[in-house]
Design a protein around this motif. Structure first.
Motif, PDB file in Angstrom:
ATOM      1  N   LEU A  21       0.843  -1.204   0.000  1.00  0.00           N
ATOM      2  CA  LEU A  21       0.000   0.000   0.000  1.00  0.00           C
ATOM      3  C   LEU A  21       0.873   1.245   0.000  1.00  0.00           C
ATOM      4  CD1 LEU A  21      -3.190   0.627   2.100  1.00  0.00           C
ATOM      5  CD2 LEU A  21      -1.334   2.305   2.158  1.00  0.00           C
ATOM      6  N   SER A  22       0.495   2.218  -0.809  1.00  0.00           N
ATOM      7  CA  SER A  22       1.152   3.520  -0.766  1.00  0.00           C
ATOM      8  C   SER A  22       0.086   4.600  -0.828  1.00  0.00           C
ATOM      9  CB  SER A  22       2.140   3.684  -1.921  1.00  0.00           C
ATOM     10  OG  SER A  22       1.477   3.644  -3.166  1.00  0.00           O
ATOM     11  N   LEU A  23       0.374   5.742  -0.195  1.00  0.00           N
ATOM     12  CA  LEU A  23      -0.581   6.856  -0.230  1.00  0.00           C
ATOM     13  C   LEU A  23       0.140   8.184  -0.167  1.00  0.00           C
ATOM     14  CD1 LEU A  23      -0.830   8.101   2.861  1.00  0.00           C
ATOM     15  CD2 LEU A  23      -2.385   6.223   3.199  1.00  0.00           C
ATOM     16  N   ASP A  24      -0.561   9.198  -0.645  1.00  0.00           N
ATOM     17  CA  ASP A  24      -0.106  10.580  -0.598  1.00  0.00           C
ATOM     18  C   ASP A  24      -1.281  11.412  -0.112  1.00  0.00           C
ATOM     19  OD1 ASP A  24       0.726  13.182  -1.007  1.00  0.00           O
ATOM     20  OD2 ASP A  24       1.426  12.862  -3.055  1.00  0.00           O
ATOM     21  N   VAL A  77      -3.374  -1.761   7.515  1.00  0.00           N
ATOM     22  CA  VAL A  77      -2.256  -1.133   6.801  1.00  0.00           C
ATOM     23  C   VAL A  77      -2.603   0.299   6.405  1.00  0.00           C
ATOM     24  CG1 VAL A  77      -0.733  -1.284   4.791  1.00  0.00           C
ATOM     25  CG2 VAL A  77      -1.413  -3.364   5.995  1.00  0.00           C
ATOM     26  N   LEU A  78      -3.845   0.528   5.976  1.00  0.00           N
ATOM     27  CA  LEU A  78      -4.258   1.886   5.612  1.00  0.00           C
ATOM     28  C   LEU A  78      -4.171   2.815   6.814  1.00  0.00           C
ATOM     29  CD1 LEU A  78      -5.390   3.986   3.692  1.00  0.00           C
ATOM     30  CD2 LEU A  78      -7.687   3.040   4.089  1.00  0.00           C
ATOM     31  N   GLY A  79      -4.659   2.370   7.954  1.00  0.00           N
ATOM     32  CA  GLY A  79      -4.581   3.188   9.159  1.00  0.00           C
ATOM     33  C   GLY A  79      -3.148   3.485   9.560  1.00  0.00           C
ATOM     34  N   THR A  80      -2.290   2.474   9.488  1.00  0.00           N
ATOM     35  CA  THR A  80      -0.879   2.650   9.827  1.00  0.00           C
ATOM     36  C   THR A  80      -0.209   3.632   8.879  1.00  0.00           C
ATOM     37  OG1 THR A  80      -0.810   0.365  10.666  1.00  0.00           O
ATOM     38  CG2 THR A  80       1.297   1.442  10.215  1.00  0.00           C
ATOM     39  N   ALA A  81      -0.546   3.538   7.586  1.00  0.00           N
ATOM     40  CA  ALA A  81       0.037   4.442   6.590  1.00  0.00           C
ATOM     41  C   ALA A  81      -0.419   5.878   6.811  1.00  0.00           C
ATOM     42  CB  ALA A  81      -0.340   3.974   5.188  1.00  0.00           C
TER      43      ALA A  81
END
Length: 202
Positions: A21-24, A77-81
């Motif tokens: 997972l990657s986010l900006d 994973v989304l929450g951690t990111a």
């Protein structure tokens, strides 16, 4: 001084799922989502679009057994990111709220990027948790996703279903309301100096 990049890239692998997972947080809402759970892909795409978060998720898991493991693990994973990308939270608005309709459904979401994980989730109609949305996504998973995101991001989140009949509409309105509230809360406010807390830390 240039604003630090608010991005994160994570990997997580267990015997039940494998996730990249990657986010900006300062994106435009672009997304590339593949979890093996079509309705969940639809919800994550909506979250990215309406929160203006660029999001890429590639996940595989034991969906032949149940979607539960994959969906919950992606939420973790989304929450951690999100927590990682927010950094020390300097200059953020911190609070956000949204009221979002989808046809007959109406949902309110309130977000506080508080550093204190807490979820209040209410109002889904009786039996919603047992309904298979799209034939594969159990309604109960909506709450599981918000629990995972909330507790691993360190946010306080209230999601209240004010009305609705169609389970698809209700679930989608929940994700969109959360996205819009999160968009407000994560936004950088030029009037905020430092960290928006009397404690000096979030």
């Amino acid at each position: 001084m240039a604003t630090p990049s608010r991005t994160a890239r994570l990997q997580r692998a267990t015997s039940e799922s494998s996730i990249e997972l990657s986010l900006d947080l300062d994106g435009t809402g672009e997304s590339s989502i593949s979890t093996g759970v079509p309705f969940f892909d639809h919800m994550l795409t909506a979250f990215a679009k309406h929160s203006l978060t660029d999001l890429s998720v590639a996940a595989t898991g034991d969906v032949d057994i149940d979607v539960h493991h994959t969906v919950e693990d992606v939420g973790i994973v989304l929450g951690t990111a999100i927590k990682q990308a927010l950094g020390d939270k300097t200059g953020i608005s911190r609070f956000g709220d949204a009221l979002v309709p989808l046809d007959e459904a109406l949902v309110q979401a309130v977000v506080d990027i508080s550093g204190r994980p807490f979820l209040v989730h209410s109002g889904e109609p009786s039996g919603f948790e047992f309904h298979l949305i799209g034939g594969h996504f159990t309604g109960s998973m909506v709450r599981h996703v918000f629990e995972a995101i909330t507790f691993h991001s360190g946010m306080t989140v209230h999601v209240t279903v004010l009305g609705g009949r169609d389970p698809h509409h209700i679930a989608e309105a929940e994700f969109k309301a959360f996205a819009r509230a999160f968009r407000q809360a994560k936004s950088l406010d030029p009037l905020v100096s430092g960290i928006p807390s009397t404690k000096g830390a979030l």
